[in-house]
Design a protein around this motif. Structure first.
Motif, mmCIF file in Angstrom:
data_model
loop_
_atom_site.group_PDB
_atom_site.id
_atom_site.type_symbol
_atom_site.label_atom_id
_atom_site.label_comp_id
_atom_site.label_asym_id
_atom_site.label_seq_id
_atom_site.Cartn_x
_atom_site.Cartn_y
_atom_site.Cartn_z
ATOM 1 N N GLN A 136 2.827 36.202 -56.101
ATOM 2 C CA GLN A 136 3.605 35.129 -55.493
ATOM 3 C C GLN A 136 2.819 34.235 -54.536
ATOM 4 O OE1 GLN A 136 7.022 34.385 -56.277
ATOM 5 N NE2 GLN A 136 6.294 35.653 -57.968
ATOM 6 N N ASN A 137 1.685 34.707 -54.029
ATOM 7 C CA ASN A 137 0.895 33.898 -53.097
ATOM 8 C C ASN A 137 -0.237 33.135 -53.781
ATOM 9 O OD1 ASN A 137 2.176 34.542 -50.536
ATOM 10 N ND2 ASN A 137 1.383 36.617 -50.830
ATOM 11 N N LEU A 138 -0.326 33.239 -55.107
ATOM 12 C CA LEU A 138 -1.422 32.615 -55.848
ATOM 13 C C LEU A 138 -1.317 31.087 -55.804
ATOM 14 C CD1 LEU A 138 -3.844 33.732 -57.459
ATOM 15 C CD2 LEU A 138 -2.526 33.340 -59.536
ATOM 16 N N LEU A 139 -2.432 30.463 -55.433
ATOM 17 C CA LEU A 139 -2.505 29.001 -55.374
ATOM 18 C C LEU A 139 -3.369 28.422 -56.483
ATOM 19 C CD1 LEU A 139 -3.030 28.453 -51.523
ATOM 20 C CD2 LEU A 139 -0.877 28.497 -52.797
ATOM 21 N N HIS A 140 -4.408 29.175 -56.890
ATOM 22 C CA HIS A 140 -5.375 28.668 -57.863
ATOM 23 C C HIS A 140 -5.588 29.715 -58.959
ATOM 24 C CE1 HIS A 140 -6.332 25.733 -54.715
ATOM 25 N NE2 HIS A 140 -6.412 26.761 -53.892
ATOM 26 N N LEU A 141 -5.379 29.316 -60.203
ATOM 27 C CA LEU A 141 -5.598 30.207 -61.346
ATOM 28 C C LEU A 141 -6.468 29.495 -62.372
ATOM 29 C CD1 LEU A 141 -5.059 32.766 -63.000
ATOM 30 C CD2 LEU A 141 -2.952 31.695 -63.847
ATOM 31 N N ASN A 142 -7.632 30.082 -62.650
ATOM 32 C CA ASN A 142 -8.571 29.490 -63.610
ATOM 33 C C ASN A 142 -8.844 30.494 -64.724
ATOM 34 O OD1 ASN A 142 -10.579 28.184 -65.002
ATOM 35 N ND2 ASN A 142 -11.903 27.833 -63.245
ATOM 36 N N VAL A 143 -8.358 30.191 -65.914
ATOM 37 C CA VAL A 143 -8.622 31.037 -67.087
ATOM 38 C C VAL A 143 -9.234 30.191 -68.201
ATOM 39 C CG1 VAL A 143 -6.990 32.918 -66.706
ATOM 40 C CG2 VAL A 143 -6.187 30.787 -67.700
ATOM 41 N N SER A 144 -9.982 29.177 -67.811
ATOM 42 C CA SER A 144 -10.616 28.304 -68.803
ATOM 43 C C SER A 144 -11.752 29.038 -69.515
ATOM 44 C CB SER A 144 -11.170 27.041 -68.129
ATOM 45 O OG SER A 144 -12.175 27.373 -67.183
ATOM 46 N N LEU A 182 2.556 22.419 -58.488
ATOM 47 C CA LEU A 182 1.332 22.118 -59.230
ATOM 48 C C LEU A 182 0.844 20.689 -58.960
ATOM 49 C CD1 LEU A 182 1.550 23.649 -62.836
ATOM 50 C CD2 LEU A 182 -0.146 24.106 -61.078
ATOM 51 N N LYS A 183 -0.451 20.603 -58.622
ATOM 52 C CA LYS A 183 -1.075 19.303 -58.389
ATOM 53 C C LYS A 183 -2.126 18.982 -59.449
ATOM 54 C CE LYS A 183 -0.471 19.423 -53.361
ATOM 55 N NZ LYS A 183 -1.160 19.371 -52.050
ATOM 56 N N GLU A 184 -2.764 20.023 -59.990
ATOM 57 C CA GLU A 184 -3.817 19.817 -60.977
ATOM 58 C C GLU A 184 -3.609 20.763 -62.156
ATOM 59 O OE1 GLU A 184 -7.681 20.101 -59.235
ATOM 60 O OE2 GLU A 184 -7.130 18.946 -57.459
ATOM 61 N N VAL A 185 -3.651 20.201 -63.359
ATOM 62 C CA VAL A 185 -3.484 21.003 -64.576
ATOM 63 C C VAL A 185 -4.583 20.631 -65.569
ATOM 64 C CG1 VAL A 185 -1.969 21.615 -66.495
ATOM 65 C CG2 VAL A 185 -0.986 21.091 -64.252
ATOM 66 N N ARG A 232 -0.924 25.765 -57.159
ATOM 67 C CA ARG A 232 -1.317 24.362 -56.977
ATOM 68 C C ARG A 232 -2.249 23.893 -58.099
ATOM 69 N NH1 ARG A 232 -0.583 24.002 -51.325
ATOM 70 N NH2 ARG A 232 1.230 25.317 -50.913
ATOM 71 N N GLN A 233 -3.123 24.787 -58.568
ATOM 72 C CA GLN A 233 -4.091 24.431 -59.603
ATOM 73 C C GLN A 233 -4.022 25.435 -60.748
ATOM 74 O OE1 GLN A 233 -7.721 24.434 -57.222
ATOM 75 N NE2 GLN A 233 -7.741 22.200 -57.222
ATOM 76 N N LEU A 234 -3.951 24.917 -61.969
ATOM 77 C CA LEU A 234 -3.887 25.764 -63.166
ATOM 78 C C LEU A 234 -4.851 25.199 -64.199
ATOM 79 C CD1 LEU A 234 -2.604 27.982 -64.907
ATOM 80 C CD2 LEU A 234 -0.815 26.345 -65.528
ATOM 81 N N ASN A 235 -5.815 26.013 -64.619
ATOM 82 C CA ASN A 235 -6.813 25.550 -65.580
ATOM 83 C C ASN A 235 -6.779 26.412 -66.836
ATOM 84 O OD1 ASN A 235 -9.011 24.491 -66.928
ATOM 85 N ND2 ASN A 235 -10.320 24.409 -65.122
ATOM 86 N N PHE A 236 -6.320 25.799 -67.944
ATOM 87 C CA PHE A 236 -6.259 26.464 -69.245
ATOM 88 C C PHE A 236 -7.265 25.849 -70.211
ATOM 89 C CE2 PHE A 236 -1.627 28.062 -68.949
ATOM 90 C CZ PHE A 236 -2.077 29.347 -68.688
ATOM 91 N N GLY A 237 -8.187 25.044 -69.722
ATOM 92 C CA GLY A 237 -9.116 24.344 -70.600
ATOM 93 C C GLY A 237 -9.992 25.270 -71.424
ATOM 94 N N LEU A 238 -10.498 24.737 -72.556
ATOM 95 C CA LEU A 238 -11.426 25.477 -73.416
ATOM 96 C C LEU A 238 -10.845 26.799 -73.903
ATOM 97 C CD1 LEU A 238 -14.724 24.740 -71.483
ATOM 98 C CD2 LEU A 238 -14.287 24.130 -73.859
#
Length: 255
Positions: free
Chosen positions: A96-104, A146-149, A124-130
């Motif tokens: 629940q406290n996660l702000l940034h998740l990068n799984v690109s 979310l601010k950046e996807v 706030r940031q979620l990266n599913f690229g590549l």
């Protein structure tokens, strides 16, 4: 794992090694950095350090994220980019406290993106690229912070309207996807995408010469493409405005 398929051999991480990998960030947070360690299996001994606020497991050969990742309740950042992950656990929605998740740069497909991701209300940031995602759950639209996807380099043929309607969305990268806008969504999606794109319009005088040259070249290429493909929605022209260096604005983190 399929029968007869061997798991990649990786480096075994002990609790001592993990403790020695904890760093204090500039803002005083505890970061467990196990990137580039050749890890194939996330060791359960990390549960002894589940109070860390940042966990970096990027650039390894990890195939599976364990269900017990939910025990890391203080996590604000989880970096899993550049591994071999095919599926995220449903329990990830408990962070629940996660702000940034990068799984690109993994091997995620639509089946590997759990609906429970919509429970990350503070993200706030979620990266599913590549990855190899062709469909996204519409419930991602519930992530109002979310601010950046990042959705670049996937197999998406459309972007759910619920994502385009995110109230705080500032950066959306859908480059290199075979996106086909459905007729009934054309105006809505184009308006939302234009809203995001307009955030990056700057005055030409504020850019250096190399950036201006690059922007003009990119604009020229876009104009050529517009002559080939009939535009879905006519956009207004802005005098003396150019798009800044797209490379600098990429949502994916550069090493």
């Amino acid at each position: 794992m399929a029968k007869g398929k061997r798991a990649p051999k990786g480096k075994k991480i002990t609790l001592k090694v993990a403790k020695n990998s904890i760093r204090i960030t500039f803002d005083g947070r505890r970061r467990l950095d196990l990137s580039k360690m050749g890890i194939a299996v996330i060791p359960k001994c990390l549960l002894k350090l589940c109070d860390v606020e940042e966990l970096d497991l990027s650039r390894n050969v990890i195939q599976k994220v364990p269900d017990w990742i939910q025990r890391f309740q203080n996590l604000r950042l989880l970096d899993l980019h550049s591994n071999q992950i095919e599926k995220l656990p449903e329990s990830i929605g408990q962070l629940q406290n996660l702000l940034h998740l990068n799984v690109s740069n993994n091997k995620l497909t639509a089946k590997g993106v759990p609906m429970e991701l919509s429970q990350l209300k503070n993200l706030r940031q979620l990266n599913f690229g590549l990855n190899a995602i062709d469909v996204l759950p519409t419930t991602i639209g519930a992530l109002k912070e979310l601010k950046e996807v990042g959705l670049f380099d996937n197999n998406l043929t459309t972007v759910p309207p619920s994502i385009l309607k995110l109230p705080k969305l500032k950066k959306l990268n859908t480059k290199r996807n075979p996106i086909l806008l459905k007729k009934e969504l054309e105006a809505e999606q184009q308006e939302a995408i234009q809203r995001v794109e307009n955030l990056y319009l700057v005055s030409e005088k504020n850019l250096c010469s190399p950036c201006v040259t690059k922007c003009q070249a990119e604009r020229s290429m876009l104009n050529k493409l517009k002559n080939i493909v009939t535009p879905l929605v006519k956009k207004p022209l802005f005098a003396n405005l150019v798009t800044p260096n797209s490379i600098a604005k990429e949502i994916q983190a550069k090493d």
